[in-house]
Motif scaffolding. Structure first.
Motif, mmCIF file in Angstrom:
data_model
loop_
_atom_site.group_PDB
_atom_site.id
_atom_site.type_symbol
_atom_site.label_atom_id
_atom_site.label_comp_id
_atom_site.label_asym_id
_atom_site.label_seq_id
_atom_site.Cartn_x
_atom_site.Cartn_y
_atom_site.Cartn_z
ATOM 1 N N ARG A 100 22.479 -11.754 7.493
ATOM 2 C CA ARG A 100 21.556 -11.631 6.469
ATOM 3 C C ARG A 100 20.533 -12.585 6.388
ATOM 4 O O ARG A 100 19.337 -12.291 5.745
ATOM 5 N N VAL B 202 18.345 -17.251 17.771
ATOM 6 C CA VAL B 202 19.402 -16.304 17.287
ATOM 7 C C VAL B 202 18.737 -15.682 15.835
ATOM 8 O O VAL B 202 18.868 -14.481 15.561
ATOM 9 N N GLN B 203 17.943 -16.569 14.868
ATOM 10 C CA GLN B 203 17.620 -16.073 13.785
ATOM 11 C C GLN B 203 16.080 -15.259 14.094
ATOM 12 O O GLN B 203 16.037 -14.152 13.277
ATOM 13 N N ASP C 5 7.826 -18.264 22.115
ATOM 14 C CA ASP C 5 8.771 -19.263 22.007
ATOM 15 C C ASP C 5 8.393 -20.089 23.167
ATOM 16 O O ASP C 5 7.788 -19.705 24.268
ATOM 17 N N ILE D 113 11.127 -18.984 8.040
ATOM 18 C CA ILE D 113 12.637 -19.276 7.706
ATOM 19 C C ILE D 113 13.420 -20.485 8.432
ATOM 20 O O ILE D 113 14.407 -20.882 8.093
ATOM 21 N N SER E 147 14.194 -24.222 8.788
ATOM 22 C CA SER E 147 14.722 -25.003 7.745
ATOM 23 C C SER E 147 13.562 -26.128 7.261
ATOM 24 O O SER E 147 13.941 -27.110 6.332
ATOM 25 N N PRO F 79 12.201 -18.020 2.454
ATOM 26 C CA PRO F 79 13.734 -17.421 2.198
ATOM 27 C C PRO F 79 14.669 -18.608 2.846
ATOM 28 O O PRO F 79 14.712 -18.342 3.983
HETATM 29 N N1 LIG Z 1 16.240 -19.529 6.029
HETATM 30 C C1 LIG Z 1 17.509 -19.399 6.487
HETATM 31 O O1 LIG Z 1 18.238 -18.405 5.697
HETATM 32 C C2 LIG Z 1 18.150 -19.923 7.792
HETATM 33 C C3 LIG Z 1 19.408 -19.365 7.978
HETATM 34 C C4 LIG Z 1 19.964 -19.989 9.411
HETATM 35 C C5 LIG Z 1 19.172 -20.561 10.065
HETATM 36 N N2 LIG Z 1 18.051 -21.111 9.698
HETATM 37 C C6 LIG Z 1 16.996 -22.042 10.666
HETATM 38 O O2 LIG Z 1 16.274 -21.137 11.201
HETATM 39 C C7 LIG Z 1 15.924 -21.981 12.102
HETATM 40 C C8 LIG Z 1 16.205 -21.216 13.777
HETATM 41 O O3 LIG Z 1 17.484 -21.386 13.909
HETATM 42 P P1 LIG Z 1 18.221 -20.353 14.830
HETATM 43 O O4 LIG Z 1 19.650 -20.432 14.790
HETATM 44 O O5 LIG Z 1 17.454 -19.336 15.533
HETATM 45 O O6 LIG Z 1 18.073 -21.508 16.235
HETATM 46 P P2 LIG Z 1 17.943 -21.353 18.021
HETATM 47 O O7 LIG Z 1 17.915 -22.639 18.696
HETATM 48 O O8 LIG Z 1 18.633 -20.118 18.276
HETATM 49 O O9 LIG Z 1 16.378 -20.604 17.788
HETATM 50 C C9 LIG Z 1 15.168 -21.668 17.730
HETATM 51 C C10 LIG Z 1 14.338 -21.196 18.617
HETATM 52 O O10 LIG Z 1 13.090 -21.886 18.233
HETATM 53 C C11 LIG Z 1 12.281 -22.195 19.646
HETATM 54 N N3 LIG Z 1 11.299 -23.280 19.200
HETATM 55 C C12 LIG Z 1 11.506 -24.580 18.827
HETATM 56 N N4 LIG Z 1 10.327 -25.093 18.607
HETATM 57 C C13 LIG Z 1 9.493 -24.055 18.822
HETATM 58 C C14 LIG Z 1 7.978 -24.422 18.953
HETATM 59 N N5 LIG Z 1 7.275 -25.517 18.559
HETATM 60 N N6 LIG Z 1 6.988 -23.135 19.097
HETATM 61 C C15 LIG Z 1 7.897 -21.902 19.471
HETATM 62 N N7 LIG Z 1 9.213 -21.905 19.707
HETATM 63 C C16 LIG Z 1 10.067 -23.322 19.124
HETATM 64 C C17 LIG Z 1 13.319 -22.688 20.337
HETATM 65 O O11 LIG Z 1 12.999 -22.620 21.807
HETATM 66 C C18 LIG Z 1 14.462 -21.802 20.219
HETATM 67 O O12 LIG Z 1 14.697 -20.480 21.061
HETATM 68 C C19 LIG Z 1 16.463 -23.268 12.231
HETATM 69 O O13 LIG Z 1 15.595 -24.137 11.405
HETATM 70 C C20 LIG Z 1 17.766 -22.989 11.326
HETATM 71 O O14 LIG Z 1 17.947 -24.190 10.553
HETATM 72 C C21 LIG Z 1 17.495 -20.672 8.583
#
Ligand SMILES: NC(=O)c1ccc[n+]([C@@H]2O[C@H](COP(=O)([O-])OP(=O)(O)OC[C@H]3O[C@@H](n4cnc5c(N)ncnc54)[C@H](O)[C@@H]3O)[C@@H](O)[C@H]2O)c1
Length: 316
Positions: free
Chosen positions: A115, A141-142, A163, A225, A227, A296
């Motif tokens: 989602r 992941v996201q 990334d 997206i 946080s 979002p």
């Molecule tokens: N908006 C929403 O509904 C929602 C839902 C879930 C998670 N999130 C947030 O999304 C974000 C990502 O979560 P995730 O589960 O994908 O984490 P993740 O650790 O799987 O992926 C994050 C990626 O960001 C990269 N990264 C970090 N700093 C960077 C930078 N300065 N430049 C380029 N790449 C960079 C990392 O190398 C990593 O691959 C987190 O902040 C999480 O809290 C938001």
């Protein structure tokens, strides 16, 4: 008689398809805009004052037209990567709104990822001016989940990914490349990935700005997206329009919260919530040159709506 079930991630995987998740996210935003959902602001359990960088959030919601109530309990865990666990971990409880009887306890990770990935394409469906070039910053992941949903509803001429982590970029190209014939290009430089893009998604764990005003072309829509704040303040303040999923929740998390705290943005600077755009209560894009920023931050009702679809299917 209500069946109380424990539903695993595998069962969820077997009973959901991505297009259905995207449609559910759009419909749930619409129902929220119509006032058919009750969803208080997320309650954050910040453990930092006692020395932990981890956090938990409680996300309850009641969706009247689906006759379901539930809560997602979700957390972020910085050290998980080192032990092979995802950063985000969550569970969902579903209850009967009339009796309170438990319908299901289910894994929340897959639903959260699917989602979360579906949110930005729905925002883009209503707010983008063009969809030739998609850029995803953050290939975790996201970021991957977002790209997979994006290619379900748009046919891109080019997809770009950047990334800090080369392995994450490689995995992104493999996973997303299996689902689309659009070329996917990896960039070391965020600036190069962003310049010329129509739809930009930032999905990183960064807490300092990584995208700047001068790099973003007129007409682009940016969906942030992560946080925390991922865009430079000048870009946020000079954008033509700003949209959120849920106003109150965006006051203390997500792209705009630091600007709200500083006072450089006020609630009046937010054009509206996406549910109200979908319902036609709030204006969307008005010209092909507008730079639009979407935040979002994630709504519990999206998780509960999808969990209810899975429960109905699994319980027969
Ligand atoms: N908006 C929403 O509904 C929602 C839902 C879930 C998670 N999130 C947030 O999304 C974000 C990502 O979560 P995730 O589960 O994908 O984490 P993740 O650790 O799987 O992926 C994050 C990626 O960001 C990269 N990264 C970090 N700093 C960077 C930078 N300065 N430049 C380029 N790449 C960079 C990392 O190398 C990593 O691959 C987190 O902040 C999480 O809290 C938001």
């Amino acid at each position: 008689m209500t069946k109380s079930l424990i539903i695993t991630q595998q069962e969820i995987m077997n009973n959901l398809d991505l297009k259905e998740v995207i449609d559910s996210v759009e419909r749930t935003y619409y129902l929220y805009g119509k006032g058919e959902i009750i969803m208080p602001t997320k309650i954050t359990l910040d453990m930092e004052p006692l020395g932990s960088s981890n956090w938990f959030i409680s996300m309850p919601a009641y969706i009247k037209p689906m006759d379901v109530v539930g809560i997602k309990f979700i957390g972020g865990f910085n050290a998980n990567k080192e032990i092979g666990l995802p950063y985000i971990m969550s569970q969902i409880l579903l209850n009967d709104p009339k009796t309170g009887v438990l319908r299901a306890l289910m894994d929340g990770n897959l639903i959260t990822n699917m989602r979360t990935g579906a949110q930005s394409p729905v925002f883009a469906k209503y707010l983008a001016s063009k969809s030739d070039i998609l850029t995803i910053i953050g290939a975790g992941v996201q970021g991957r989940a977002t790209a997979l949903s994006m290619v379900e509803i748009f046919d891109f001429k080019e997809i770009r990914v950047s990334d800090l982590d080369r392995d994450a970029r490689k995995r992104f190209i493999e996973e997303v490349g299996n689902k689309t014939s659009s070329p996917i290009l990896a960039y070391d430089s965020v600036e190069e990935a962003v310049r010329g893009a129509d739809i930009i998604v930032t999905a990183t764990t960064a807490s300092t700005p990584i995208v700047y005003r001068d790099w973003v072309k007129p007409g682009a829509v940016i969906s942030s997206i992560g946080s925390d704040q991922e865009l430079d303040e000048e870009l946020i303040l000079q954008a033509d329009k700003r949209y959120v999923d849920h106003m109150e929740q965006n006051l203390d998390r997500g792209e705009f919260h630091r600007c709200f705290e500083k006072g450089s943005l006020g609630e009046d600077d937010i054009t509206g919530e996406i549910g109200d755009v979908i319902c036609g209560k709030v204006v969307g894009r008005e010209s092909n040159d507008e730079i639009i920023i979407a935040s979002p931050i994630g709504m519990g009702c999206l998780d509960i709506a999808i969990a209810a679809i899975v429960y109905d299917r699994v319980s027969g």
